[in-house]
Enzyme design. Structure first.
Site, mmCIF file in Angstrom:
data_model
loop_
_atom_site.group_PDB
_atom_site.id
_atom_site.type_symbol
_atom_site.label_atom_id
_atom_site.label_comp_id
_atom_site.label_asym_id
_atom_site.label_seq_id
_atom_site.Cartn_x
_atom_site.Cartn_y
_atom_site.Cartn_z
ATOM 1 N N GLU A 170 2.642 7.045 -2.317
ATOM 2 C CA GLU A 170 2.385 8.288 -3.048
ATOM 3 C C GLU A 170 2.624 9.540 -2.214
ATOM 4 O OE1 GLU A 170 -1.552 7.038 -1.149
ATOM 5 O OE2 GLU A 170 0.124 6.061 -2.133
ATOM 6 N N ASP A 203 -9.022 3.063 -2.688
ATOM 7 C CA ASP A 203 -10.180 2.969 -1.790
ATOM 8 C C ASP A 203 -11.342 3.786 -2.346
ATOM 9 O OD1 ASP A 203 -8.546 1.484 -0.163
ATOM 10 O OD2 ASP A 203 -7.969 3.185 1.083
ATOM 11 N N ASP A 225 0.817 -1.208 0.000
ATOM 12 C CA ASP A 225 0.000 0.000 0.000
ATOM 13 C C ASP A 225 0.857 1.266 0.000
ATOM 14 O OD1 ASP A 225 -2.340 1.420 0.002
ATOM 15 O OD2 ASP A 225 -2.929 0.880 2.034
#
Length: 249
Positions: free
Chosen positions: A84, A152, A81
């Site tokens: 960024e 998400d 995950d």
């Protein structure tokens, strides 16, 4: 499968931790630093985190040790995950401009995961090997990442961040050189306020599962509060539970 990301939380006040990864990384000097030369602490939901500095080769070697511990315990894959969020005013081991490094960081993040997966497969001689998927990316990410997912999304029918956006994201990703992509079946993010409520209905979940039947990966996901949403179960007697109200806003 399990989960990992490149962000570490100080664990000095938590007595039940088996390892204090933040403290280890800080001692080794492999964390992204601020202007004062200290670990750059960034807000992430309700707590602060520091990021591993993958411009430092020692950070990659250390993190591969974490992944090896997971694989040795029987894990066959993971969600890699984040990636960024590199701050634009950070100080990096390489000395490079953090603005330019911001977009390159997801590539480094995917690369360290891929290198370990390839090394583990070579050493273990396993036919199937390991698999991981990422959401952050840049130009070279497809070279390193095994799979992608769209992040998400809301448990809604909306075009901006619901089921419709997942289709647009798949098509746009494919045109951008990211063909091995998928979304969470049913979405993930929810809102449960008196005047604004998004709850995953059974119809939304089933329609999203129909969409994802045509993607390279079929994966369901619990929402943050699964007891109030329609959700896929693992037994044969019942496929869903929870309330099945339509998403309202």
């Amino acid at each position: 499968m399990t989960y990992c990301n490149p962000c570490l939380v100080p664990m000095g006040e938590k007595g039940n931790a088996r390892r204090h990864l933040y403290e280890e990384a800080k001692e080794l000097g492999i964390l992204v630093r601020d202007e004062a030369g200290e670990p750059y602490m960034m807000p992430n939901t309700a707590f602060d985190v520091a990021m591993l500095d993958f411009t430092n080769p020692e950070a990659s070697s250390w993190f591969k040790g974490i992944l090896r511990g997971m694989a040795d315990e029987g894990v066959s894959g993971w969600m890699a995950d984040f990636g960024e969020g590199l701050p634009l005013d950070a100080r990096l081991h390489s000395g490079e401009d953090p603005v330019a490094a911001h977009n390159r960081y997801p590539e480094l993040w995917a690369r360290v995961n891929r290198e370990f997966a390839d090394e583990w497969k070579s050493e273990a001689g396993e036919e199937d090997g390991l698999v991981f998927f990422v959401r952050a990316g840049f130009r070279e990410s497809s070279r390193w990442a095994m799979l992608f997912w769209e992040g998400d999304q809301m448990v809604s029918w909306q075009a901006n961040d619901g089921i419709k956006s997942s289709v647009v994201g798949l098509l746009s990703g494919g045109l951008s050189g990211i063909p091995l992509n998928h979304s969470d079946a049913g979405g993930y993010c929810t809102v449960d306020l008196p005047l604004l409520r998004y709850r995953r209905s059974e119809e939304l979940l089933m329609r999203w599962m129909e969409v994802n039947a045509f993607t390279v990966v079929f994966r369901t996901h619990e929402v943050p509060a699964p007891h109030t949403h329609t959700h896929v179960l693992l037994d044969d007697e019942s496929r869903t539970y929870g309330e099945s109200d339509e998403n309202t806003s």
